[in-house]
Scaffold this motif. Structure first.
Motif, mmCIF file in Angstrom:
data_model
loop_
_atom_site.group_PDB
_atom_site.id
_atom_site.type_symbol
_atom_site.label_atom_id
_atom_site.label_comp_id
_atom_site.label_asym_id
_atom_site.label_seq_id
_atom_site.Cartn_x
_atom_site.Cartn_y
_atom_site.Cartn_z
ATOM 1 N N GLU A 80 13.651 -0.345 0.419
ATOM 2 C CA GLU A 80 14.956 0.053 -0.113
ATOM 3 C C GLU A 80 15.786 0.742 0.971
ATOM 4 O OE1 GLU A 80 14.886 2.293 -3.727
ATOM 5 O OE2 GLU A 80 13.408 0.989 -4.683
ATOM 6 N N ILE A 81 15.150 1.602 1.731
ATOM 7 C CA ILE A 81 15.865 2.289 2.817
ATOM 8 C C ILE A 81 16.351 1.275 3.846
ATOM 9 C CG2 ILE A 81 15.625 3.931 4.715
ATOM 10 C CD1 ILE A 81 13.575 5.422 3.011
ATOM 11 N N TRP A 82 15.468 0.354 4.243
ATOM 12 C CA TRP A 82 15.815 -0.652 5.252
ATOM 13 C C TRP A 82 16.978 -1.518 4.776
ATOM 14 C CZ3 TRP A 82 14.030 -1.360 10.161
ATOM 15 C CH2 TRP A 82 14.361 -2.565 10.795
ATOM 16 N N ASP A 83 16.894 -2.014 3.553
ATOM 17 C CA ASP A 83 17.957 -2.864 3.020
ATOM 18 C C ASP A 83 19.270 -2.097 2.906
ATOM 19 O OD1 ASP A 83 16.189 -4.948 2.884
ATOM 20 O OD2 ASP A 83 15.768 -4.711 0.725
ATOM 21 N N ASN A 84 19.201 -0.819 2.517
ATOM 22 C CA ASN A 84 20.396 0.009 2.397
ATOM 23 C C ASN A 84 21.087 0.151 3.747
ATOM 24 O OD1 ASN A 84 21.968 2.628 2.422
ATOM 25 N ND2 ASN A 84 21.389 2.583 0.260
ATOM 26 N N LEU A 85 20.306 0.424 4.781
ATOM 27 C CA LEU A 85 20.866 0.571 6.130
ATOM 28 C C LEU A 85 21.466 -0.740 6.627
ATOM 29 C CD1 LEU A 85 18.026 2.718 7.750
ATOM 30 C CD2 LEU A 85 20.265 3.518 6.999
ATOM 31 N N LYS A 86 20.799 -1.846 6.314
ATOM 32 C CA LYS A 86 21.282 -3.154 6.752
ATOM 33 C C LYS A 86 22.626 -3.470 6.110
ATOM 34 C CE LYS A 86 19.841 -7.974 7.118
ATOM 35 N NZ LYS A 86 18.744 -8.946 6.852
ATOM 36 N N ILE A 87 22.756 -3.175 4.809
ATOM 37 C CA ILE A 87 24.019 -3.437 4.111
ATOM 38 C C ILE A 87 25.131 -2.566 4.675
ATOM 39 C CG2 ILE A 87 25.198 -3.209 1.886
ATOM 40 C CD1 ILE A 87 22.535 -3.973 0.548
ATOM 41 N N ASP A 109 0.844 -1.198 0.000
ATOM 42 C CA ASP A 109 0.000 0.000 0.000
ATOM 43 C C ASP A 109 0.877 1.244 0.000
ATOM 44 O OD1 ASP A 109 -1.455 2.193 1.846
ATOM 45 O OD2 ASP A 109 -2.936 1.072 0.681
ATOM 46 N N THR A 110 0.652 2.149 -0.930
ATOM 47 C CA THR A 110 1.489 3.341 -1.072
ATOM 48 C C THR A 110 1.446 4.217 0.175
ATOM 49 O OG1 THR A 110 1.133 3.319 -3.463
ATOM 50 C CG2 THR A 110 1.932 5.374 -2.489
ATOM 51 N N LYS A 111 0.272 4.365 0.769
ATOM 52 C CA LYS A 111 0.126 5.214 1.943
ATOM 53 C C LYS A 111 0.895 4.623 3.133
ATOM 54 C CE LYS A 111 -3.385 7.926 4.290
ATOM 55 N NZ LYS A 111 -4.850 8.214 4.382
ATOM 56 N N LYS A 112 0.794 3.316 3.284
ATOM 57 C CA LYS A 112 1.551 2.663 4.371
ATOM 58 C C LYS A 112 3.052 2.783 4.129
ATOM 59 C CE LYS A 112 -1.784 -0.800 5.964
ATOM 60 N NZ LYS A 112 -1.989 -2.246 6.221
ATOM 61 N N ASP A 113 3.443 2.666 2.870
ATOM 62 C CA ASP A 113 4.863 2.750 2.548
ATOM 63 C C ASP A 113 5.423 4.124 2.911
ATOM 64 O OD1 ASP A 113 7.148 1.336 1.303
ATOM 65 O OD2 ASP A 113 7.067 3.013 -0.093
ATOM 66 N N LYS A 114 4.668 5.167 2.616
ATOM 67 C CA LYS A 114 5.120 6.525 2.949
ATOM 68 C C LYS A 114 5.171 6.729 4.466
ATOM 69 C CE LYS A 114 3.656 8.775 -1.323
ATOM 70 N NZ LYS A 114 5.037 9.073 -1.743
ATOM 71 N N LEU A 169 20.436 11.975 4.080
ATOM 72 C CA LEU A 169 20.922 12.427 2.784
ATOM 73 C C LEU A 169 21.439 11.263 1.944
ATOM 74 C CD1 LEU A 169 22.823 15.674 3.889
ATOM 75 C CD2 LEU A 169 20.563 15.508 2.795
ATOM 76 N N GLN A 170 21.998 10.242 2.615
ATOM 77 C CA GLN A 170 22.565 9.106 1.893
ATOM 78 C C GLN A 170 21.489 8.177 1.333
ATOM 79 O OE1 GLN A 170 25.312 7.199 4.569
ATOM 80 N NE2 GLN A 170 26.433 9.096 4.978
ATOM 81 N N VAL A 171 20.319 8.125 1.997
ATOM 82 C CA VAL A 171 19.257 7.212 1.541
ATOM 83 C C VAL A 171 18.084 7.966 0.916
ATOM 84 C CG1 VAL A 171 19.873 5.497 3.281
ATOM 85 C CG2 VAL A 171 18.119 7.219 3.796
ATOM 86 N N ALA A 172 18.248 9.246 0.721
ATOM 87 C CA ALA A 172 17.146 10.056 0.201
ATOM 88 C C ALA A 172 16.702 9.617 -1.186
ATOM 89 C CB ALA A 172 17.549 11.527 0.180
ATOM 90 N N SER A 173 17.601 9.012 -1.937
ATOM 91 C CA SER A 173 17.253 8.593 -3.305
ATOM 92 C C SER A 173 16.450 7.291 -3.338
ATOM 93 C CB SER A 173 18.526 8.413 -4.135
ATOM 94 O OG SER A 173 19.377 7.432 -3.547
ATOM 95 N N CYS A 174 16.360 6.587 -2.198
ATOM 96 C CA CYS A 174 15.578 5.349 -2.141
ATOM 97 C C CYS A 174 14.095 5.658 -2.306
ATOM 98 C CB CYS A 174 15.822 4.611 -0.834
ATOM 99 S SG CYS A 174 17.531 4.063 -0.610
ATOM 100 N N LYS A 175 13.384 4.810 -3.047
ATOM 101 C CA LYS A 175 11.977 5.095 -3.380
ATOM 102 C C LYS A 175 10.995 4.460 -2.406
ATOM 103 C CE LYS A 175 13.265 7.313 -7.061
ATOM 104 N NZ LYS A 175 13.187 8.800 -7.112
#
Length: 255
Positions: A88-95, A57-62, A78-84
């Protein structure tokens, strides 16, 4: 969790109902657990781990993205701002923190080894030994490991020297160590420690009195011997003087 106006968890002011922990270089494991709990409580974890073939759900995602942005520092935003998406943000932080996570696990194993080998020295007190235990507990918490109270109590009892054997045996026999807190165990050992110190002090005083009495008796005997010596010497002189005849008397005898 619904607000007072009956709004759903993802609407209105629901974000202000939870205080999100801030991600730091050394707390990723604990941070991830807390954020996951908050997202689950608000019905948003499905945006991170959606069901197979499910549409997010788009609303839940936001809303999930809003939570994550509250929980990371500005430079990371600023580093994860490009994640949609929130995933994507969660996986980026985990990596980014997987290396840190491995380091924390290594630190955890080191702390557990230190905990197992910790023993109270003869010059330690119960307070100082407990402080060492609590230091390890604090450092373990920082890497995401929590030690139970029974574990801490048994470590305390197993780590004290033999002079505490009597109280330790009593606690093991008559107390439920599974429900006892570390603070309660520390209190009992400190009480016993004070009794040991008091008993040792009393024994020291008794030994001092015995030593002083022995010294006084020795001095008395020495003084008595010196007095008898002087008396014997005087009596001997008197006898010698009484038996001694002057030269004048001797001349009268021979004339």
């Amino acid at each position: 969790m619904a607000g007072s106006s009956g709004q759903s968890p993802i609407n209105g002011n629901s974000l202000s109902q939870f205080q999100c922990p801030i991600l730091k270089p050394t707390n990723y494991t604990v941070w991830a657990i807390r954020i996951k709990t908050i997202l689950e409580a608000n019905g948003l974890w499905e945006t991170i781990e959606p069901a197979e073939n499910a549409t997010v759900d788009t609303k839940k995602d936001k809303s999930a993205i809003a939570y994550l942005f509250q929980a990371i520092p500005e430079d990371v935003v600023l580093q994860v701002a490009s994640c949609k998406t929130a995933k994507e943000i969660w996986d980026n932080l985990k990596i980014r923190h997987v290396g840190v996570d491995r380091v924390q696990k290594a630190r955890m194993h080191t702390l557990m080894s230190e905990f197992e080998l910790l023993q109270m020295r003869d010059d330690d007190t119960i307070d100082s030994f407990t402080a060492k235990i609590n230091s390890i507990v604090t450092r373990a918490t920082e890497v995401g490991t929590t030690m139970s109270q029974p574990t801490l109590v048994r470590k305390l009892l197993n780590g004290v020297p033999d002079k505490f054997t009597q109280i330790v045996a009593s606690m093991e026999q008559y107390s439920d160590l599974e429900t006892m807190t570390l603070q309660e165990a520390v209190g009992r050992l400190k009480t016993y420690e004070k009794r040991l110190k008091l008993k040792k002090g009393n024994q020291g005083e008794s030994q001092d009195r015995l030593m002083f009495t022995h010294q006084d008796n020795s001095r008395g005997r020495q003084s008595g011997n010196r007095g008898r010596g002087r008396f014997n010497q005087t009596r001997g002189n008197w006898r010698n003087n009484g038996n001694r005849q002057s030269p004048r008397n001797k001349r009268r005898i021979y004339i």
